[in-house]
Design an enzyme around this catalytic site. Structure first.
Site, short mmCIF file in Angstrom:
data_model
loop_
_atom_site.label_atom_id
_atom_site.label_comp_id
_atom_site.label_asym_id
_atom_site.label_seq_id
_atom_site.Cartn_x
_atom_site.Cartn_y
_atom_site.Cartn_z
N GLU A 59 58.67 63.54 -7.28
CA GLU A 59 59.85 62.97 -7.92
C GLU A 59 60.01 63.35 -9.39
O GLU A 59 60.37 62.49 -10.20
CB GLU A 59 59.78 61.45 -7.78
CG GLU A 59 58.60 60.78 -8.52
CD GLU A 59 57.33 60.59 -7.69
OE1 GLU A 59 57.14 61.34 -6.71
OE2 GLU A 59 56.53 59.70 -8.03
N ASN A 60 59.82 64.61 -9.76
CA ASN A 60 60.02 64.98 -11.16
C ASN A 60 61.45 64.65 -11.56
O ASN A 60 62.39 65.10 -10.91
CB ASN A 60 59.77 66.47 -11.35
CG ASN A 60 58.50 66.93 -10.68
OD1 ASN A 60 57.42 66.46 -11.00
ND2 ASN A 60 58.63 67.82 -9.70
N GLU B 187 62.75 60.32 -2.89
CA GLU B 187 62.56 60.86 -4.24
C GLU B 187 63.64 60.32 -5.19
O GLU B 187 63.38 60.11 -6.37
CB GLU B 187 62.57 62.39 -4.22
CG GLU B 187 61.54 63.02 -3.28
CD GLU B 187 60.14 62.47 -3.44
OE1 GLU B 187 59.73 62.21 -4.59
OE2 GLU B 187 59.45 62.27 -2.42
ZN LIG Z 1 56.96 58.86 -3.38
#
Ligand SMILES: [Zn+2]
Length: 838
Positions: free
Chosen positions: A257-258, A289
């Site tokens: 999840e950047n 995400e």
């Molecule tokens: Zn996650």
């Protein structure tokens, strides 16, 4: 040396980062890149601390204008002494690209020779890319500049612009935790769009362009629907600018999840036939995400022991969102079929832990908690919490929590405080039972036919794990079915524990139509289900007729749990599969049931001597599924074909390998062809030349992996010697390390043979070789290798002795955890054989 929680606490008392300026030069060949970090931070005057850095070579380190001696770098720590109130650290270093999916991973695509790079800095890999204070509570904004070869596209957390040819600069980000920083670069194929003022991009390797362009509309629709849903649910707009989704090669996890630049494993861009399960999983991953943009990214855990705050939430929110806002309204079917089974298996292992409050002494320990407990159990527990306090209070509490800690960090205590305030009640006891105690209750139905009064009624009995007692209150549904699976009666129970009467089912029992009683119908709660004997007997006949797919999925998960606990015989699973699957129409249910029958029952629980007959039975089942199926879009076509590809004989599968007489929709499907190739290799019914030819026709990343698995699957001793050497040999200048995916592919094919004797020598090799691989493989990748390479197919008391001996040694944390879990699963096999007289 990994960072400990105490060290992190101490460092956050001393320093506060203000800003990172990072320059990366990715135009320096295939092995290394250059990294310059300019970090400004405040500190206590005169204090000392350290920054984290893991370079090939350190060119220079300047602190407040003075050059630090080379000796300042010890291991991965750059010591900083005599700090001022305002400080500037400038570090120039040469770094190594990762081949294990961590740091800045680099992969070459054999399809066209192009190279790709992506950053995966979770959980402690940031120092493999830049100098930093690598802990989740020291957040700062970033400016990132990247030099890249001509023709490349660069994507990062902040919106990227090519300011001169080959030089890319990102917009300044919001404050980010170190492990969220990423850069993805290469000659990507790209699809762009825009929604509600947010610029969207989807990227994948150039050789996947046609697939990407065909599948992007479905992905973008889920993205847009999820944005709308989260905006209205959380009341806070997405705060990180543009939103890019990059499908990258050889990615360890599902996705990461950047902020603004999410990375996904690129098998999620489908190159072969994909069933409903695959589409559901992809939509789920996209939405998961996105939930992290709020849970995890905007509000970040203080330390890794509150990892569950991220993962339980994202897991729950993704399914809630898919059901409420997208075409994937069957999301909870897949949860019941596969995610819950993953979580229950984790709960049965000695490695189980509470959802929250499990102390993570250091980052290696914390990594072990990325499991079925933090994801699947945490999500199930949140659903129970919502039943407990009501959805309005839950949403109000979540909103308050997000507002209070935006761009900062929070703990379990902060979260419970927000929810308690919103609900107007104390949640201490609830949290202790559900979040802070490991273990699960067992649900079973108790009949008492001796008495005609109240006690004649069936009752639901909720029993805690005796080793981990807790009083958990459940919201749960118990349903009764006749022998055709038609629902006769149900009791919806709210906030119950102990022994609970079932008045509706009791009334129906009088009519003698009840054949089958299912505790946890609809899969509302987190608990093991032990079916009574009469229900288990009636399962083969009743299961196909049960209308609710989530309940059918939950029953398969309960059967898997019963198999593992030696309460359900392996033959019973096969008999139920044979009766139920030709009529099953839901892909997630078909997928989980076929893998239970083939992978668990035949692959592990049955003794070797009984496996050939069971395989033949499953091949017959696959043929019946194919015969019942109505064309390409009937899930039984794909599920039947896949089952047959794992069980069938050479005469049946050789034409498929040649591309002849394939089931509808599988013409030209190269991933499917590699499944068939693997089975033919197991049967020694294909040659290495045949495989080489197939590889020449599909010289892609996925083709090479399919080839390696098939190549390792031949039953002869020479193949096993070759495959083990390939898997475990230390890299050298001449033979660089295999990538994480190549190791997984080799390990997946290894443990098949005609007899146990061929494989037996590799038990000892496993014990000695796998831990040694820590010298060149990161913890994350090695955990997977250790699981896949475990000799599960050889379950026996002799193996048990070897494994216990292994666990007495010093082991890398990742290997230890994988072996503990695999050992627990093997004990389940041994116990099952003892009970069912083998
Ligand atoms: Zn996650």
């Amino acid at each position: 040396m990994t960072l400990t929680r105490d060290e992190a606490r101490e460092r956050s008392q001393i320093v506060r980062p203000e800003h990172y300026d990072i320059e990366l030069d990715l135009d320096r060949g295939p092995r290394e890149f250059a990294s310059t970090t300019r970090l400004t931070f405040t500190a206590q005057n005169g204090a000392s601390t350290f920054a984290d850095l893991d370079p090939v070579s350190l060119e220079s380190a300047m602190l407040n204008g003075r050059k630090l001696p080379a000796s300042a770098l010890e291991g991965r720590r750059l010591h900083l002494t005599d700090l001022a109130e305002h400080n500037e650290l400038v570090v120039t270093a040469t770094m190594r690209y990762g081949r294990d999916g961590q740091g800045l991973h680099r992969a070459e695509d054999p399809a066209d020779g192009e190279a790709y790079v992506y950053g995966h800095l979770f959980m402690d890999a940031a120092p493999r890319v830049y100098a930093c204070f690598d802990q989740p509570d020291l957040k700062a904004p970033y400016d990132v500049t990247v030099r890249a070869p001509g023709g490349w596209i660069v994507v990062a957390n902040g919106a990227m612009r090519e300011v001169e040819p080959g030089l890319w600069r990102a917009e300044t980000t919001k404050p980010l935790a170190t492990y969220f920083v990423t850069v993805c670069a290469g000659p990507f194929a790209t699809v762009t769009d825009e929604h509600d003022g947010i610029r969207l991009g989807i990227h994948a390797r150039a050789s996947l362009r046609d697939h990407l362009e065909a599948q992007a509309p479905e992905m973008l629709t889920v993205t847009k629907q999820s944005f709308d849903h989260y905006h209205s649910l959380f009341g806070i707009r997405y705060p990180f600018g543009e939103y890019h989704q990059v499908f990258v090669p050889e990615f360890n996890a599902g996705a990461m999840e950047n902020p603004g630049c999410v990375t996904f494993r690129d098998q999620l861009v489908f190159t072969g036939a994909a069933g409903r399960t695959e589409h559901l999983v992809r939509a789920n991953t996209i939405s998961h995400e996105m939930a992290h943009m709020w849970f995890g990214d905007l509000v970040t855990m203080q330390w890794w022991d509150d990892l569950w705050l991220n993962e339980s939430f994202a897991e729950y929110m993704a399914n809630r969102t898919l059901e409420a806002a997208t075409e994937f309204d069957d999301a909870w079917v897949d949860v019941a079929a596969s995610r819950k089974a993953w979580g229950y298996a984790a709960e049965r292992s000695p490695s189980t832990h509470p959802v929250a409050g499990a102390p993570a002494h250091d980052t290696d320990t914390a990594l072990q908690n990325f499991d079925g407990i933090s994801y699947a159990k945490g999500s199930a527990v949140l659903r129970q919490l919502i039943h407990h306090i009501g959805d309005d209070a839950f949403v109000a509490g979540v909103r308050a929590h997000l507002e209070r800690h935006a761009f900062a960090n929070a703990t379990l205590a902060d979260f419970l405080e927000a929810l308690s305030q919103a609900a107007g009640r104390d949640l201490t006891e609830w949290a202790q039972a559900w979040l802070e105690t490991a273990g699960m209750d067992t649900l079973r139905i108790e009949h008492d036919g001796d008495d005609v009064g109240e006690t004649a009624s069936p009752r639901l009995v909720i029993t805690p794990d005796p080793d981990r007692p807790a009083t958990r209150v459940h919201t749960v549904r118990v349903a009764a079915y006749d022998q055709t699976g038609a629902e006769v009666a149900a009791d919806d129970l709210h906030g119950v524990s102990g022994r609970v009467k079932l008045p509706n089912i009791a009334a129906a029992t009088g009519g003698e139509s009840v054949a089958l009683v299912v505790p946890n119908a609809g899969d509302l709660t987190w608990a093991g289900v032990a079916f009574d004997n009469a229900s288990l007997e009636a399962m083969a006949g009743g299961l196909p007729g049960i209308d609710d797919a989530t309940t059918r999925a939950m029953i398969w998960t309960a059967l898997a749990h019963g198999l593992a606990r030696a309460e359900v015989a392996p033959e019973q699973i096969l008999a139920i599969a044979e009766a139920a699957l030709p009529a099953e129409t839901q892909m997630p249910v078909l997928d989980v049931a076929t893998s239970l029958a083939l992978g668990a029952v035949v692959g592990r629980f049955l003794p070797w001597s009984e496996r050939p007959a069971a395989l033949a039975g499953l091949a017959d089942l696959a043929e019946r599924m194919l015969a019942e199926a109505d064309g390409e879009h009937d899930p039984r076509t794909l599920a039947g074909a896949r089952l047959l590809a794992g069980t069938g004989d050479a005469g049946r599968l050789t034409p498929w390998f040649r591309g002849e007489d394939l089931p509808a929709g599988l013409d030209g499907d190269t991933p499917f062809r590699w499944r068939v190739a693997r089975r033919l290799a197991q049967l020694d019914a294909v040659t290495i030349d045949d495989l080489d030819e197939a590889l020449a026709a599909d010289n892609t990343m996925s083709g090479r992996l399919g080839y390696l698995t098939a190549r390792a699957s031949f039953p002869d001793a020479a193949t096993k010697a070759w495959a083990w050497e390939e898997l475990t040999a230390a890299p050298s200048e001449d033979s660089p390390a295999h990538s994480n995916y190549e190791m997984n592919a080799l390990a997946s094919g290894f443990w098949s043979a005609d007899d146990e004797a061929t494989l037996a020598p590799y038990v000892e090799r496993y014990v000695s070789d796998i831990p040694r691989m820590r010298e060149w493989v990161g913890e994350d990748a090695l955990a997977r290798v250790a699981s896949l390479a475990f000799p599960a197919a050889l379950a026996s008391e002799e193996l048990d002795v070897e494994v216990r001996r292994m666990l007495d040694q010093q082991l890398p944390a990742s290997v230890r955890r994988s072996v503990v879990d695999a050992h627990a699963t093997m004990r389940e096999v041994i116990a099952s054989r003892a009970v069912f007289a083998r």
